[in-house]
Write a protein that holds these residues in place. Structure first.
Motif, PDB file in Angstrom:
ATOM      1  N   HIS A 156       3.881  -1.476   5.112  1.00  0.00           N
ATOM      2  CA  HIS A 156       3.070  -1.183   3.922  1.00  0.00           C
ATOM      3  C   HIS A 156       2.531  -2.448   3.261  1.00  0.00           C
ATOM      4  O   HIS A 156       2.224  -2.442   2.084  1.00  0.00           O
ATOM      5  N   ASN A 179      -6.908   3.833   1.609  1.00  0.00           N
ATOM      6  CA  ASN A 179      -5.497   3.655   1.264  1.00  0.00           C
ATOM      7  C   ASN A 179      -5.407   3.459  -0.260  1.00  0.00           C
ATOM      8  O   ASN A 179      -6.396   3.613  -0.971  1.00  0.00           O
ATOM      9  N   HIS A 180      -4.225   3.080  -0.747  1.00  0.00           N
ATOM     10  CA  HIS A 180      -4.064   2.883  -2.191  1.00  0.00           C
ATOM     11  C   HIS A 180      -3.120   1.704  -2.399  1.00  0.00           C
ATOM     12  O   HIS A 180      -2.051   1.645  -1.796  1.00  0.00           O
ATOM     13  N   THR A 194       0.824  -1.213   0.000  1.00  0.00           N
ATOM     14  CA  THR A 194       0.000   0.000   0.000  1.00  0.00           C
ATOM     15  C   THR A 194       0.859   1.264   0.000  1.00  0.00           C
ATOM     16  O   THR A 194       2.017   1.255   0.425  1.00  0.00           O
ATOM     17  N   PHE A 195       0.257   2.352  -0.452  1.00  0.00           N
ATOM     18  CA  PHE A 195       0.958   3.635  -0.495  1.00  0.00           C
ATOM     19  C   PHE A 195       1.115   4.201   0.925  1.00  0.00           C
ATOM     20  O   PHE A 195       2.214   4.545   1.347  1.00  0.00           O
ATOM     21  N   ASP A 196       0.021   4.247   1.656  1.00  0.00           N
ATOM     22  CA  ASP A 196       0.084   4.741   3.038  1.00  0.00           C
ATOM     23  C   ASP A 196       0.346   3.578   3.990  1.00  0.00           C
ATOM     24  O   ASP A 196      -0.029   2.436   3.684  1.00  0.00           O
ATOM     25  N   PRO A 197       0.948   3.864   5.133  1.00  0.00           N
ATOM     26  CA  PRO A 197       1.180   2.777   6.091  1.00  0.00           C
ATOM     27  C   PRO A 197      -0.141   2.122   6.493  1.00  0.00           C
ATOM     28  O   PRO A 197      -1.194   2.763   6.498  1.00  0.00           O
TER      29      PRO A 197
END
Ligand code: URA
Length: 236
Positions: free
Chosen positions: A176, A199-200, A140-143
């Motif tokens: 992540h 998230n992403h 993921t991009f964000d934690p």
């Protein structure tokens, strides 16, 4: 037990039209038990039959069940539009015998992909009623935090879905990374669930289908193997 003439055997295995297979046999390109067979009408029992074509050994298979470690930037569609199709990785005769992917992975998703020419198997594996769990490793991009894990486990509402969709299980693996097990196979489901939870997804790999894992198969990216009975049983 079934006996087939050698031209039919070759054709059934995807080595080309009957006419072409007869030509290969007449040209002395096919051998069984070390003996070159030039009469295309010679009949053989197909159970456990192995033969060589152009000196490469093949086992007769009524149907094929294949596991592929799908690399990135390949499409599962049989008519790919932007990236090469996964079928190009396999020997040409599998396309002839109508081998197709069982379900789809996005072009940028990697990992375990099944392929077969057995319509009943494809149908059973793809059926939403079967609930075969699929395990994914998502980056993921964000934690990742506990809230995200809880959201995925409790269910998130996706656009166009009548009810929230929940992961069977979701476990944080790294800052992540998380492992998500899903029962359904909706379009872009993992990515959409992560997006719905705020998230992403930056990378996605399918690491298991049922109890069949990529680790067990020991396939590197781009490698494939035939699945044997005991491995197919792990999918049930
Ligand atoms: N979920 C996705 O978002 N993509 C896939 O390829 C598979 C599951």
């Amino acid at each position: 037990m079934s006996e087939l003439s050698l031209d039919r055997i070759l054709q059934s295995q995807g080595f080309g039209s009957r006419k072409w297979c007869r030509q290969l046999i007449s040209d002395g390109e096919v051998a069984i038990g070390g003996q070159v067979i030039t009469d295309f009408k010679s009949a053989f029992e197909t159970t456990n039959l192995s033969f060589t074509l152009f000196e490469e050994e093949w086992l007769y298979r009524e149907h094929v069940y294949i596991a592929l470690h799908k690399p990135p930037n390949m499409e599962c569609s049989r008519k790919p539009s932007h990236h090469p199709g996964v079928l190009t990785i396999l020997p040409e005769q599998f396309s002839w015998r109508d081998v197709q992917p069982v379900g789809r992975l996005d072009h940028d998703t990697t990992g375990l992909l099944l392929l077969s020419d057995d319509g009943a198997f494809i149908h059973a594996q793809s059926s939403p009623k079967r609930h075969v769990p699929k395990r994914y490793l998502a980056t993921t991009f964000d934690p990742i935090n506990e809230k995200l894990i809880a959201q995925l486990k409790n269910g998130v509402q996706l656009h166009d879905e009548p009810a929230p969709l929940a992961a069977i299980s979701c476990e944080q693996i790294g800052e992540h990374q998380c492992e998500i097990i899903l029962e359904q196979g909706k379009y872009h489901q993992v990515k959409r669930m992560l997006a719905a939870a705020g998230n992403h997804c930056t990378a996605l790999a399918r690491i298991a289908i049922g109890e069949l894992t990529l680790q067990h198969l020991e396939l590197e990216s781009g490698e494939w193997c035939f699945l044997e009975e005991s491995e197919i049983a792990l999918l049930r």
